[in-house]
Motif scaffolding. Structure first.
Motif, short mmCIF file in Angstrom:
data_model
loop_
_atom_site.label_atom_id
_atom_site.label_comp_id
_atom_site.label_asym_id
_atom_site.label_seq_id
_atom_site.Cartn_x
_atom_site.Cartn_y
_atom_site.Cartn_z
N LEU A 144 20.45 23.80 -61.29
CA LEU A 144 20.51 24.63 -60.08
C LEU A 144 21.20 23.86 -58.96
O LEU A 144 21.13 22.63 -58.91
N THR A 145 21.83 24.61 -58.06
CA THR A 145 22.56 24.02 -56.93
C THR A 145 21.98 24.54 -55.63
O THR A 145 21.76 25.75 -55.49
N TYR A 146 21.75 23.63 -54.72
CA TYR A 146 21.20 23.96 -53.41
C TYR A 146 22.15 23.46 -52.33
O TYR A 146 22.79 22.42 -52.48
N TRP A 147 22.18 24.21 -51.21
CA TRP A 147 23.05 23.87 -50.09
C TRP A 147 22.25 23.80 -48.80
O TRP A 147 21.31 24.56 -48.59
N GLY A 148 22.68 22.92 -47.92
CA GLY A 148 22.16 22.90 -46.57
C GLY A 148 22.92 23.88 -45.70
O GLY A 148 23.86 24.54 -46.15
N GLN A 149 22.52 23.94 -44.43
CA GLN A 149 23.12 24.90 -43.51
C GLN A 149 24.41 24.39 -42.87
O GLN A 149 25.15 25.16 -42.28
N GLY A 150 24.65 23.10 -43.01
CA GLY A 150 25.87 22.52 -42.47
C GLY A 150 25.69 21.90 -41.11
O GLY A 150 24.83 22.31 -40.32
N THR A 151 26.52 20.91 -40.82
CA THR A 151 26.53 20.27 -39.50
C THR A 151 27.98 20.07 -39.09
O THR A 151 28.82 19.65 -39.89
N GLN A 152 28.27 20.37 -37.84
CA GLN A 152 29.64 20.33 -37.35
C GLN A 152 30.04 18.89 -37.00
O GLN A 152 29.32 18.20 -36.28
N VAL A 153 31.20 18.49 -37.48
CA VAL A 153 31.81 17.22 -37.08
C VAL A 153 33.15 17.54 -36.46
O VAL A 153 33.99 18.19 -37.08
N THR A 154 33.33 17.10 -35.22
CA THR A 154 34.58 17.33 -34.51
C THR A 154 35.15 15.99 -34.07
O THR A 154 34.47 15.21 -33.39
N VAL A 155 36.39 15.73 -34.48
CA VAL A 155 37.06 14.48 -34.13
C VAL A 155 38.20 14.84 -33.18
O VAL A 155 39.19 15.46 -33.57
N SER A 156 38.04 14.45 -31.93
CA SER A 156 39.02 14.84 -30.92
C SER A 156 38.93 13.89 -29.73
O SER A 156 37.86 13.39 -29.40
#
Length: 114
Positions: free
Chosen positions: A101-113
């Protein structure tokens, strides 16, 4: 069921560093693979790095030598990102595979600027 929660994203200048964390909860097993994926606007989700319970690691060519994936328990994985570039900007997702089975998180934003 497994729940994954990412943390550590944010805004960083080019050349800077960030450390992402992924915490797993629920029914976790000792045989697993954890990975980080990312998805930039208008692009497909891509594999960044992965690690298995034996400590074997694999990286996308675009991040080799800059990013390091690690784990300290069966429930936690990290992604140390150094020498960040604007093209690293994306939502970063934690993924866990276990027992087919595969599970995913909700994600986190990374911004390089700058």
């Amino acid at each position: 069921q497994v729940q994954l929660v990412e943390s550590g994203g944010g805004l960083v200048q080019p050349g800077g560093s960030l450390r992402l964390s992924c915490a797993a909860s629920g029914t976790v097993f000792s045989i697993y693979t954890m990975a980080w994926y990312r998805q930039a606007p208008g692009k497909q989700r891509e594999l960044v790095a992965r690690i298995d319970n034996n400590g074997f690691t694999d990286y996308a060519d675009s991040v080799k030598g800059r990013f390091t994936i690690s784990r300290d328990t069966v429930k936690r994985a990290y992604l140390q990102m150094n020498s960040l570039k604007p093209e690293d900007t994306a939502v970063y997702y934690c993924q866990r595979d276990q027992s087919g089975l595969t599970y995913w998180g909700q994600g986190t934003q990374v911004t390089v600027s700058s």
